[in-house]
Design a protein around this motif. Sequence first.
Motif, PDB file in Angstrom:
ATOM      1  N   VAL A   6       0.855  -1.193   0.000  1.00 52.04           N
ATOM      2  CA  VAL A   6       0.000   0.000   0.000  1.00 52.04           C
ATOM      3  C   VAL A   6       0.890   1.243   0.000  1.00 52.04           C
ATOM      4  N   ARG A  12       4.394   2.352  -1.172  1.00 53.21           N
ATOM      5  CA  ARG A  12       5.478   1.881  -2.036  1.00 53.21           C
ATOM      6  C   ARG A  12       6.842   2.152  -1.414  1.00 53.21           C
ATOM      7  N   CYS A  53       7.612   4.300 -16.229  1.00 51.08           N
ATOM      8  CA  CYS A  53       7.484   3.638 -17.520  1.00 51.08           C
ATOM      9  C   CYS A  53       6.094   3.020 -17.621  1.00 51.08           C
ATOM     10  N   TYR A  54       5.351   3.428 -18.638  1.00 54.06           N
ATOM     11  CA  TYR A  54       3.991   2.948 -18.847  1.00 54.06           C
ATOM     12  C   TYR A  54       3.762   2.587 -20.308  1.00 54.06           C
ATOM     13  N   GLU A  55       2.840   1.655 -20.524  1.00 57.78           N
ATOM     14  CA  GLU A  55       2.255   1.537 -21.856  1.00 57.78           C
ATOM     15  C   GLU A  55       0.938   2.302 -21.821  1.00 57.78           C
ATOM     16  N   VAL A  75      -1.575  10.593  -5.743  1.00 55.88           N
ATOM     17  CA  VAL A  75      -2.273   9.501  -5.042  1.00 55.88           C
ATOM     18  C   VAL A  75      -2.436   9.876  -3.584  1.00 55.88           C
ATOM     19  N   LYS A  91     -12.305   5.247  -2.009  1.00 55.41           N
ATOM     20  CA  LYS A  91     -11.213   4.288  -2.249  1.00 55.41           C
ATOM     21  C   LYS A  91     -11.611   2.868  -1.857  1.00 55.41           C
ATOM     22  N   LEU A 113       2.103   6.366  -1.920  1.00 54.36           N
ATOM     23  CA  LEU A 113       1.038   5.361  -1.916  1.00 54.36           C
ATOM     24  C   LEU A 113       0.887   4.688  -3.273  1.00 54.36           C
ATOM     25  N   GLU A 114       0.507   3.416  -3.253  1.00 53.14           N
ATOM     26  CA  GLU A 114       0.242   2.660  -4.484  1.00 53.14           C
ATOM     27  C   GLU A 114      -1.195   2.946  -4.911  1.00 53.14           C
ATOM     28  N   SER A 115      -1.337   3.630  -6.047  1.00 51.93           N
ATOM     29  CA  SER A 115      -2.668   4.093  -6.439  1.00 51.93           C
ATOM     30  C   SER A 115      -3.671   2.948  -6.572  1.00 51.93           C
ATOM     31  N   LEU A 156      -4.008   0.369  -4.966  1.00 53.52           N
ATOM     32  CA  LEU A 156      -4.464  -0.201  -3.697  1.00 53.52           C
ATOM     33  C   LEU A 156      -5.207   0.793  -2.807  1.00 53.52           C
ATOM     34  N   VAL A 157      -5.071   2.068  -3.048  1.00 55.16           N
ATOM     35  CA  VAL A 157      -5.734   3.030  -2.162  1.00 55.16           C
ATOM     36  C   VAL A 157      -6.848   3.818  -2.836  1.00 55.16           C
ATOM     37  N   THR A 158      -6.965   3.721  -4.137  1.00 56.57           N
ATOM     38  CA  THR A 158      -8.005   4.504  -4.782  1.00 56.57           C
ATOM     39  C   THR A 158      -8.579   3.729  -5.964  1.00 56.57           C
ATOM     40  N   SER A 159      -9.837   3.967  -6.245  1.00 57.55           N
ATOM     41  CA  SER A 159     -10.457   3.319  -7.410  1.00 57.55           C
ATOM     42  C   SER A 159     -10.713   4.342  -8.503  1.00 57.55           C
ATOM     43  N   ARG A 160     -10.054   5.501  -8.388  1.00 57.36           N
ATOM     44  CA  ARG A 160     -10.284   6.558  -9.374  1.00 57.36           C
ATOM     45  C   ARG A 160      -9.705   6.179 -10.735  1.00 57.36           C
ATOM     46  N   PRO A 208     -13.547  10.212 -10.402  1.00 59.83           N
ATOM     47  CA  PRO A 208     -14.087   8.978  -9.823  1.00 59.83           C
ATOM     48  C   PRO A 208     -14.236   7.836 -10.848  1.00 59.83           C
ATOM     49  N   PRO A 247      -4.891   7.047 -21.762  1.00 62.51           N
ATOM     50  CA  PRO A 247      -4.892   6.318 -20.478  1.00 62.51           C
ATOM     51  C   PRO A 247      -3.877   5.171 -20.462  1.00 62.51           C
ATOM     52  N   ILE A 248      -3.487   4.775 -19.275  1.00 66.25           N
ATOM     53  CA  ILE A 248      -2.496   3.707 -19.098  1.00 66.25           C
ATOM     54  C   ILE A 248      -3.102   2.347 -19.446  1.00 66.25           C
ATOM     55  N   ARG A 249      -2.318   1.523 -20.142  1.00 70.53           N
ATOM     56  CA  ARG A 249      -2.699   0.121 -20.353  1.00 70.53           C
ATOM     57  C   ARG A 249      -1.920  -0.793 -19.417  1.00 70.53           C
ATOM     58  N   LYS A 288       1.443  -0.727 -16.387  1.00 67.55           N
ATOM     59  CA  LYS A 288       2.473  -0.004 -15.632  1.00 67.55           C
ATOM     60  C   LYS A 288       3.707  -0.869 -15.554  1.00 67.55           C
TER      61      LYS A 288
END
Lengths: 163, 169
Positions: A49, A51, A95-97, A152, A160, B63-65, B67-71, B117, B144-146, B148
């Motif tokens: 949770v 990082r 780094c993202y796709e 975030v 959330k 924070l790891e998005s 895991l903490v948000t559904s946005r 949201p 948008p991201i496909r 990570k």
Amino acid sequence: MDAIDRAIVMRVQDGIPLVDHPFADVAREIGIPEQEILARIERLRNEGVIRRFGARINNRRCGFTANAMIAWKVPEERVEEVGGLFAGNPGVTHCYERKIIPGRWEHNVFTMVHCQSENDVNHLVEQLANMAGVPDYLVLISGEEFKRTVSVRITGDTEKAEV
Amino acid sequence: MTGQVSLDRMDWRILQLVQDEFPLLPLVWDAVGTRLGISAQDALLRVRRLQEAGFIRSIAPVLESALVTSRSSTLIGVRVPAGRLREVAAIISAYPGVSHNYERHHEFNLWFTLSAPDTEALDAILLEIQKKTRIGADAFLDLPIRRKFKIDVRYTMDPGRGGTHHGCD
């Protein structure tokens, strides 16, 4: 995450207080022992949770004034491999796709790099291009920073997901 | 703006340490000080000064998005007509869902990240931005991201060149 985890994260997500005993102060505010707050932060870190926990550096202030987003055109069947290669380079922070828009934007893999000069950026990008064997890319050097906030965050409402 | 502050070698070492290995201990500043051979008080005072002078934004959890948000979130590139960049950037930055907004040297010269949201809300904000800025949808890229692969925002400090133009002994 339970209510106490959430209270801790909400209290420290914008920064711990810079006082003699920061965790003791936060624990007192929340009403739990200091050892518990540290144990919970540790647990959230192990669960992924959190990082990492540490200083967020102002890169521009610290001399990393040449920042760039590089958009790479990677064949679909190579995205997984190339993404892994870029991610393994310490100079790459993100780094993202991303989705493409056929005919308008077909560069599908994005990396961010942060250097001390544009020369260093170009050098690093060439290195990445050669390593991954991806000759088609765009280097978008950052100009003015109009807004930068923590993206975030936990908020007080219920949007959330539970972990 | 923050003014000229000169950092010494110890400041750079502290920056690196509190970024990479901030100790989660009751006596944090003792732990930091011990690692660097300075007193706890000196460690705290230096970190405070580094934050006040803007080198450190904060000491906080990242924070790891997922895991903490559904946005929902996306990256948007915009082709802004010459001379309108600041005006358009200000309209976009005013949205609380916009976390990053940068000029970039390219035909698409303004790039921002937007979260909401859900995707319907994202699309609605995007339409509103197009209306407010009077820039057509064909000048916007919604990406948008496909997948990570990496998020790890850490820097290797270089006392020789970074920060200020003087005072790095």
